[in-house]
Scaffold this active site. Sequence first.
Site, short mmCIF file in Angstrom:
data_model
loop_
_atom_site.label_atom_id
_atom_site.label_comp_id
_atom_site.label_asym_id
_atom_site.label_seq_id
_atom_site.Cartn_x
_atom_site.Cartn_y
_atom_site.Cartn_z
N LYS A 40 0.83 -1.21 0.00
CA LYS A 40 0.00 0.00 0.00
C LYS A 40 0.86 1.26 0.00
CE LYS A 40 -2.18 -2.04 3.57
NZ LYS A 40 -3.04 -2.17 4.74
N CYS A 41 1.88 1.27 -0.84
CA CYS A 41 2.86 2.35 -0.89
C CYS A 41 2.77 3.05 -2.24
CB CYS A 41 4.26 1.73 -0.71
SG CYS A 41 5.65 2.84 -0.95
N GLY A 42 3.21 4.28 -2.30
CA GLY A 42 3.23 5.01 -3.57
C GLY A 42 4.13 4.35 -4.61
#
Length: 163
Positions: A40-42
């Site tokens: 759930k990271c950029g």
Amino acid sequence: MEVHIVSTVYDISVEKMNGETATLGNYANQVMLIVNTASKCGFTNQFEGLQKLYETYHDQGFVVLGFPSDQFMNQEFDNSDEILDFCQTNYGVSFPMHKKTDVKGKEQHPLFQYLTGEKKGMLGGEIKWNFTKFLVDREGKVVERYSPQTKPEKIETDINKYL
């Protein structure tokens, strides 16, 4: 935490998603790209590029090893099934993924102690964010460290140099 004496990266034990323990000695004589990941990271879309590198060079002795971490703003799922399902469903990940791993701090996994200790210089020291990447040559030597912002396709030239 247990102290492990490590002389090469191949001495390090890791835990696979299915709970099995293995050593990185299983990848001796291969070029490894070791990455701390987060679902759930950029930078999560880098899974796509990592998978492409794996598919392109796997037959030449190259492997990507993913190590999910939840140490940066809780950007990882709680359990291995969710992580694996997310990676496979959204990015077609088929390279080896491992159990959630501490990549920094007091409980830092011996693998990341070794990697951060071996690669000094501008990108040396503690891992600062998800998708930090380490390139390990066929002899088990850490030869490059890449920032989270470095897209997998930018690493391709270096991979070819060590294959």
